[in-house]
Write a protein that holds these residues in place. Sequence first.
Motif, mmCIF file in Angstrom:
data_model
loop_
_atom_site.group_PDB
_atom_site.id
_atom_site.type_symbol
_atom_site.label_atom_id
_atom_site.label_comp_id
_atom_site.label_asym_id
_atom_site.label_seq_id
_atom_site.Cartn_x
_atom_site.Cartn_y
_atom_site.Cartn_z
ATOM 1 N N PRO A 1 0.925 -1.245 0.000
ATOM 2 C CA PRO A 1 -0.178 0.196 0.090
ATOM 3 C C PRO A 1 0.937 1.208 0.103
ATOM 4 C CG PRO A 1 -0.960 -1.426 1.672
ATOM 5 C CD PRO A 1 0.622 -2.149 1.098
ATOM 6 N N ARG A 2 0.500 2.065 -0.719
ATOM 7 C CA ARG A 2 1.412 3.516 -1.105
ATOM 8 C C ARG A 2 1.650 4.265 0.392
ATOM 9 N NH1 ARG A 2 -0.973 4.763 -6.888
ATOM 10 N NH2 ARG A 2 0.549 3.219 -8.197
ATOM 11 N N GLY A 3 0.618 4.478 1.152
ATOM 12 C CA GLY A 3 0.756 5.109 2.335
ATOM 13 C C GLY A 3 1.587 4.465 3.279
ATOM 14 N N ALA A 4 1.612 3.077 3.413
ATOM 15 C CA ALA A 4 2.633 2.186 4.037
ATOM 16 C C ALA A 4 4.070 2.535 3.749
ATOM 17 C CB ALA A 4 2.426 0.895 4.088
ATOM 18 N N LEU A 5 4.239 2.647 2.276
ATOM 19 C CA LEU A 5 5.493 2.880 1.722
ATOM 20 C C LEU A 5 5.876 4.179 2.077
ATOM 21 C CD1 LEU A 5 7.764 2.178 -0.370
ATOM 22 C CD2 LEU A 5 6.071 2.846 -2.092
ATOM 23 N N VAL A 6 5.129 5.164 2.214
ATOM 24 C CA VAL A 6 5.492 6.504 2.452
ATOM 25 C C VAL A 6 6.045 6.545 3.824
ATOM 26 C CG1 VAL A 6 4.460 8.997 3.159
ATOM 27 C CG2 VAL A 6 3.923 7.775 0.864
ATOM 28 N N ARG A 7 5.182 5.875 4.835
ATOM 29 C CA ARG A 7 5.760 6.012 6.122
ATOM 30 C C ARG A 7 7.062 5.171 6.344
ATOM 31 N NH1 ARG A 7 0.392 4.956 6.306
ATOM 32 N NH2 ARG A 7 0.651 2.688 6.687
ATOM 33 N N GLU A 8 7.149 3.703 5.573
ATOM 34 C CA GLU A 8 8.378 3.173 5.868
ATOM 35 C C GLU A 8 9.528 4.004 5.284
ATOM 36 O OE1 GLU A 8 7.591 -0.400 3.660
ATOM 37 O OE2 GLU A 8 6.230 -0.805 5.022
ATOM 38 N N ILE A 9 9.452 4.746 4.122
ATOM 39 C CA ILE A 9 10.533 5.555 3.669
ATOM 40 C C ILE A 9 11.048 6.714 4.628
ATOM 41 C CG2 ILE A 9 11.423 7.038 1.938
ATOM 42 C CD1 ILE A 9 9.548 5.296 0.011
ATOM 43 N N ILE A 10 10.042 7.454 5.110
ATOM 44 C CA ILE A 10 10.383 8.464 5.957
ATOM 45 C C ILE A 10 10.964 8.081 7.227
ATOM 46 C CG2 ILE A 10 9.172 10.199 7.458
ATOM 47 C CD1 ILE A 10 7.097 10.618 5.026
ATOM 48 N N GLU A 11 10.387 6.923 7.771
ATOM 49 C CA GLU A 11 11.027 6.266 8.900
ATOM 50 C C GLU A 11 12.296 5.810 8.997
ATOM 51 O OE1 GLU A 11 10.867 6.311 12.949
ATOM 52 O OE2 GLU A 11 9.057 7.109 11.586
ATOM 53 N N ALA A 12 12.586 5.179 7.693
ATOM 54 C CA ALA A 12 14.005 4.365 7.362
ATOM 55 C C ALA A 12 15.205 5.588 7.150
ATOM 56 C CB ALA A 12 13.813 3.628 6.444
ATOM 57 N N ASN A 13 14.791 6.834 6.656
ATOM 58 C CA ASN A 13 15.808 7.687 6.331
ATOM 59 C C ASN A 13 16.016 8.735 7.329
ATOM 60 O OD1 ASN A 13 16.797 6.681 3.605
ATOM 61 N ND2 ASN A 13 14.715 6.367 3.639
ATOM 62 N N ARG A 14 17.474 9.216 7.474
ATOM 63 C CA ARG A 14 17.602 10.068 8.264
ATOM 64 C C ARG A 14 17.763 11.721 7.675
ATOM 65 N NH1 ARG A 14 22.355 7.213 11.825
ATOM 66 N NH2 ARG A 14 21.136 5.612 12.051
ATOM 67 N N TYR A 15 17.751 11.784 6.679
ATOM 68 C CA TYR A 15 17.871 13.171 5.950
ATOM 69 C C TYR A 15 17.049 13.206 4.648
ATOM 70 C CZ TYR A 15 22.432 13.278 7.999
ATOM 71 O OH TYR A 15 23.574 13.386 8.696
ATOM 72 N N LEU A 16 16.397 14.554 4.651
ATOM 73 C CA LEU A 16 15.628 14.964 3.786
ATOM 74 C C LEU A 16 16.259 16.012 2.921
ATOM 75 C CD1 LEU A 16 14.219 17.985 4.406
ATOM 76 C CD2 LEU A 16 12.750 16.550 5.595
#
Length: 174
Positions: free
Chosen positions: A18-33
């Motif tokens: 699910p794309r919403g889950a993908l968004v949350r996973e990417i944000i949570e897994a990374n330290r920099y934006l």
Amino acid sequence: MTTPGTPGSPRTPGSPRPRGALVREIIEANRYLVLSTANAAGRPWASPVYFAHIGFTEFFWVSSPEVTHSRNIAGRPEVGLAVFDSHAPIGTGQGVYMPAVAEELAGAGAARGIEAFSARSLLHGGRAWTADDVRPGGEMRLYRAVAESHGVLAKDGRPDHRVTVSLADGHPDR
């Protein structure tokens, strides 16, 4: 984060994430934006910043008010945010793209943001941060960007085709 196919997982093996889950996973897994700003004349500037978030929509970072992106935000608060894994193999990467509005936070408005930033900093081996560290007159300030929407690549065969995503998509609590 749960593993696909385990209890509480947002998907089963073989089903699309699910794309919403993908968004949350990417944000949570990374330290920099990557923070994209522009000056009053529209000249773009991009800066990687270590970040913390609240609810995947509020993003916080600490910067000097004298650096280019901070000066740009003071005059033009509309920004772009991108969070992605820069180590993904070529052709497999996915990112989250967000138009947002940014601002410097000070005083009582900074309390919850600096608390979130400090907690994430400690989680990643950094130091604790307090409101005193980002007060006016000091060298650093706390900034916040509020995302207006979230997007990801559609992965539908069209190159660079982004789609808007609801964070509720694939959320096990909804």
